[in-house]
Design a protein around this motif. Structure first.
Motif, PDB file in Angstrom:
ATOM      1  N   VAL A 275     -28.426  14.604  32.476  1.00 55.84           N
ATOM      2  CA  VAL A 275     -29.464  15.633  32.544  1.00 55.84           C
ATOM      3  C   VAL A 275     -29.668  16.195  31.134  1.00 55.84           C
ATOM      4  CG1 VAL A 275     -30.177  17.810  33.585  1.00 55.84           C
ATOM      5  CG2 VAL A 275     -28.778  16.193  34.894  1.00 55.84           C
ATOM      6  N   ILE A 276     -30.865  16.017  30.590  1.00 56.66           N
ATOM      7  CA  ILE A 276     -31.169  16.426  29.213  1.00 56.66           C
ATOM      8  C   ILE A 276     -32.409  17.305  29.218  1.00 56.66           C
ATOM      9  CG2 ILE A 276     -31.608  15.619  26.873  1.00 56.66           C
ATOM     10  CD1 ILE A 276     -30.603  12.847  27.790  1.00 56.66           C
ATOM     11  N   LEU A 277     -32.340  18.435  28.541  1.00 58.84           N
ATOM     12  CA  LEU A 277     -33.475  19.350  28.437  1.00 58.84           C
ATOM     13  C   LEU A 277     -33.547  19.915  27.020  1.00 58.84           C
ATOM     14  CD1 LEU A 277     -33.138  21.316  31.797  1.00 58.84           C
ATOM     15  CD2 LEU A 277     -34.933  19.689  31.214  1.00 58.84           C
ATOM     16  N   PRO A 278     -34.719  20.397  26.594  1.00 58.37           N
ATOM     17  CA  PRO A 278     -34.842  21.015  25.273  1.00 58.37           C
ATOM     18  C   PRO A 278     -34.327  22.445  25.312  1.00 58.37           C
ATOM     19  CG  PRO A 278     -36.956  21.044  26.379  1.00 58.37           C
ATOM     20  CD  PRO A 278     -36.022  20.275  27.276  1.00 58.37           C
ATOM     21  N   PRO A 279     -34.058  23.053  24.160  1.00 55.96           N
ATOM     22  CA  PRO A 279     -33.544  24.427  24.135  1.00 55.96           C
ATOM     23  C   PRO A 279     -34.533  25.456  24.666  1.00 55.96           C
ATOM     24  CG  PRO A 279     -34.089  23.686  21.915  1.00 55.96           C
ATOM     25  CD  PRO A 279     -34.188  22.487  22.807  1.00 55.96           C
ATOM     26  N   THR A 280     -35.819  25.076  24.754  1.00 55.12           N
ATOM     27  CA  THR A 280     -36.844  25.997  25.261  1.00 55.12           C
ATOM     28  C   THR A 280     -36.945  25.992  26.778  1.00 55.12           C
ATOM     29  OG1 THR A 280     -38.467  24.233  24.927  1.00 55.12           O
ATOM     30  CG2 THR A 280     -38.236  25.872  23.171  1.00 55.12           C
ATOM     31  N   ALA A 281     -36.211  25.092  27.459  1.00 49.94           N
ATOM     32  CA  ALA A 281     -36.203  25.081  28.916  1.00 49.94           C
ATOM     33  C   ALA A 281     -35.427  26.295  29.428  1.00 49.94           C
ATOM     34  CB  ALA A 281     -35.574  23.793  29.434  1.00 49.94           C
ATOM     35  N   THR A 282     -35.718  26.705  30.646  1.00 53.87           N
ATOM     36  CA  THR A 282     -35.061  27.882  31.213  1.00 53.87           C
ATOM     37  C   THR A 282     -33.876  27.472  32.087  1.00 53.87           C
ATOM     38  OG1 THR A 282     -36.451  27.900  33.193  1.00 53.87           O
ATOM     39  CG2 THR A 282     -37.254  29.114  31.254  1.00 53.87           C
ATOM     40  N   VAL A 283     -33.042  28.474  32.382  1.00 54.12           N
ATOM     41  CA  VAL A 283     -31.918  28.252  33.292  1.00 54.12           C
ATOM     42  C   VAL A 283     -32.437  27.780  34.651  1.00 54.12           C
ATOM     43  CG1 VAL A 283     -30.140  29.451  34.636  1.00 54.12           C
ATOM     44  CG2 VAL A 283     -30.304  29.814  32.162  1.00 54.12           C
ATOM     45  N   ALA A 284     -33.548  28.333  35.110  1.00 52.56           N
ATOM     46  CA  ALA A 284     -34.122  27.930  36.396  1.00 52.56           C
ATOM     47  C   ALA A 284     -34.481  26.448  36.393  1.00 52.56           C
ATOM     48  CB  ALA A 284     -35.353  28.774  36.716  1.00 52.56           C
ATOM     49  N   GLU A 285     -35.063  25.970  35.289  1.00 52.03           N
ATOM     50  CA  GLU A 285     -35.402  24.552  35.189  1.00 52.03           C
ATOM     51  C   GLU A 285     -34.147  23.686  35.195  1.00 52.03           C
ATOM     52  OE1 GLU A 285     -39.072  23.723  32.458  1.00 52.03           O
ATOM     53  OE2 GLU A 285     -38.061  25.504  31.662  1.00 52.03           O
ATOM     54  N   ALA A 286     -33.121  24.140  34.495  1.00 52.10           N
ATOM     55  CA  ALA A 286     -31.869  23.380  34.440  1.00 52.10           C
ATOM     56  C   ALA A 286     -31.245  23.269  35.825  1.00 52.10           C
ATOM     57  CB  ALA A 286     -30.897  24.028  33.466  1.00 52.10           C
ATOM     58  N   LEU A 287     -31.208  24.381  36.558  1.00 59.94           N
ATOM     59  CA  LEU A 287     -30.627  24.358  37.902  1.00 59.94           C
ATOM     60  C   LEU A 287     -31.434  23.459  38.835  1.00 59.94           C
ATOM     61  CD1 LEU A 287     -29.658  28.120  38.327  1.00 59.94           C
ATOM     62  CD2 LEU A 287     -28.117  26.179  37.972  1.00 59.94           C
ATOM     63  N   ALA A 288     -32.747  23.441  38.665  1.00 56.59           N
ATOM     64  CA  ALA A 288     -33.580  22.561  39.489  1.00 56.59           C
ATOM     65  C   ALA A 288     -33.243  21.100  39.223  1.00 56.59           C
ATOM     66  CB  ALA A 288     -35.060  22.831  39.209  1.00 56.59           C
ATOM     67  N   HIS A 289     -32.962  20.760  37.973  1.00 57.96           N
ATOM     68  CA  HIS A 289     -32.629  19.372  37.628  1.00 57.96           C
ATOM     69  C   HIS A 289     -31.280  18.956  38.208  1.00 57.96           C
ATOM     70  CE1 HIS A 289     -36.006  19.446  34.824  1.00 57.96           C
ATOM     71  NE2 HIS A 289     -35.839  18.154  34.641  1.00 57.96           N
ATOM     72  N   ILE A 290     -30.285  19.829  38.132  1.00 60.20           N
ATOM     73  CA  ILE A 290     -28.961  19.412  38.599  1.00 60.20           C
ATOM     74  C   ILE A 290     -28.847  19.461  40.120  1.00 60.20           C
ATOM     75  CG2 ILE A 290     -27.860  20.079  36.446  1.00 60.20           C
ATOM     76  CD1 ILE A 290     -26.724  22.518  37.828  1.00 60.20           C
ATOM     77  N   ARG A 291     -29.871  20.017  40.781  1.00 63.21           N
ATOM     78  CA  ARG A 291     -29.882  19.994  42.252  1.00 63.21           C
ATOM     79  C   ARG A 291     -30.308  18.640  42.813  1.00 63.21           C
ATOM     80  NH1 ARG A 291     -32.806  25.050  42.012  1.00 63.21           N
ATOM     81  NH2 ARG A 291     -31.386  26.803  42.299  1.00 63.21           N
ATOM     82  N   LEU A 292     -30.855  17.772  41.993  1.00 64.68           N
ATOM     83  CA  LEU A 292     -31.375  16.496  42.482  1.00 64.68           C
ATOM     84  C   LEU A 292     -30.289  15.734  43.226  1.00 64.68           C
ATOM     85  CD1 LEU A 292     -33.516  15.355  39.414  1.00 64.68           C
ATOM     86  CD2 LEU A 292     -34.317  16.332  41.570  1.00 64.68           C
ATOM     87  N   GLN A 293     -30.635  15.243  44.403  1.00 62.47           N
ATOM     88  CA  GLN A 293     -29.654  14.623  45.289  1.00 62.47           C
ATOM     89  C   GLN A 293     -29.056  13.347  44.708  1.00 62.47           C
ATOM     90  OE1 GLN A 293     -31.218  13.865  49.168  1.00 62.47           O
ATOM     91  NE2 GLN A 293     -29.310  13.104  50.009  1.00 62.47           N
TER      92      GLN A 293
END
Length: 402
Positions: A275-293
């Motif tokens: 799971v890779i995101l830019p520093p401008t992504a939010t915590v909410a976006e990060a949590l949405a990504h790691i929820r992927l089944q």
């Protein structure tokens, strides 16, 4: 979202660029004992009058007058498997019973329960003339079982449906080789990919060798890049090169990169899709990504922060955000403010012993792998390290408490 299948034939099918490539002719489902059928995909007619298979996992939208898919469509001619049923060709107009009363199938409805997961949920039936059809739930109808061409395979697959991939792999391994291959070939591509990842190398090679090359390439695309690379490592160079050439370029490129590293190195065992995101992504976006089944717990344990691009090899690696920290922060917080830059990443050339020591020293379940240019090229997870450190036959002697 509910769709009645009889309305789909003739619907134009569009690729990601918006070009029409054909029209829907049928829907392919897998009948399951005691459960609603799952939708495997669509039969699409392309020019010149060739019918091909479009997996439901690649369908992004079904709307009035259009089906839109992503990725590519395999142009080999569609061949129905023994455990598959065609809705339009075999279900419609079938004589069934509802509460003991003879009826005829007029239509069936399919529902999407989560992205790319569809099931047949309802049946429209009529008695006598085709007027005022009744809509009933799938489990109220009897008679569809007569369509199953291979009851033995269907029964085993139904029994395996609720198993974890690792347990299903163990069950398959215990079957005679002929039966093991029959069941494996009857599975859809993504389920077969999950099971292959858990099988010993000899079983993997045996099953893959019975598939036609185009389908073998499709299954490899559904596997994690690191697992696909491990399997290709075990194949003859000519066969591996042919399968890579048949894979979608976007799917084959990360596998090719992994094949350049020694098998017993960090580069050889890492996944190229953490799971890779830019520093401008939010915590909410990060949590949405790691929820992927589809993510394993080890991969979902942390988010890697890099400069764009965020596909490996990425821009400059900046740090890692652990999921526990993410849970403690407000959803609008930027990842750049909550990442941990203190843990030095490892290099692709690290040996497995060095990787194991690194994970133990920092109490981690995964480690970022960065190349000499400072780009993130992947992540090594503890399950991958264990898989390579254990004896080659560990799966055959493993037992699982139930």
């Amino acid at each position: 979202m509910k769709i009645f299948v009889a309305r789909l034939p003739g619907t134009p099918v569009f690729d990601p660029a918006g070009d029409q490539i054909g029209r829907v002719r049928d829907v392919v489902v897998g009948l399951r004992i005691g459960r609603r059928p799952n939708v495997h995909g669509l039969v699409v007619e392309v020019q010149p009058r060739r019918r091909v298979f479009l997996p439901i996992t690649r369908v992004r939208r079904i709307e009035p007058g259009a089906v839109v898919f992503t990725g590519r469509i395999n142009m080999r001619r569609f061949e129905q498997r023994a455990t598959e049923t065609l809705v339009v060709g075999e279900m419609l107009d079938l004589a069934v019973t509802v509460a003991g009363e003879p009826m005829t199938v007029y239509d069936v409805a399919m529902d999407e329960f989560k992205p790319s997961t569809w099931e047949i949920t309802q049946v429209a039936v009529y008695k006598g003339r085709r007027r005022d059809p009744r809509i009933v739930d799938w489990n109220e109808v009897s008679g569809f079982d007569k369509l199953q061409k291979d009851q033995g395979a269907a029964g085993l697959i139904a029994a395996f449906e609720s198993m974890r991939a690792a347990d299903m792999a163990s069950a398959l391994h215990e079957l005679p080789s002929k039966r093991r291959v029959e069941i494996a070939r009857a599975l859809n591509d993504d389920r077969l990919a999950d099971v292959l990842e858990e099988l010993p190398p000899d079983d993997q090679i045996g099953i893959l060798g019975t598939l036609d090359p185009e389908r073998a390439a499709d299954v490899l695309e559904e596997m994690g890049p690191d697992d696909a690379a491990d399997l290709l490592h075990d194949l003859p160079d000519e066969q591996a090169a042919r399968l890579l050439a048949l894979m979608e370029p976007d799917e084959a490129d990360p596998v090719r990169r992994l094949l350049t590293y020694p098998e017993d190195s960090a580069g050889g065992v890492m996944t190229s899709e953490p799971v890779i995101l830019p520093p401008t992504a939010t915590v909410a976006e990060a949590l949405a990504h790691i929820r992927l089944q589809d993510l394993t717990p080890a991969v979902a344990a942390q988010v890697y922060v890099t400069r764009p691009p965020t596909e490996t090899p990425t821009g400059t690696y900046l740090g890692v955000s652990h999921f526990q920290r993410l849970l403690r922060e407000p959803p609008s917080t930027l990842l750049g403010a909550v990442m941990d830059p203190s843990i030095d990443p490892i290099r692709p050339a690290f040996t497995l012993i060095e990787v194991t020591a690194y994970l133990a020293h920092y109490n981690l379940v995964a480690a970022p792998v960065v190349d000499e240019l400072g780009r993130l090229v992947g992540a090594v997870t503890v399950d991958d390290v264990l898989d390579h450190l254990l004896p080659e036959d560990w799966r055959e002697g493993a037992t699982h408490d139930r």
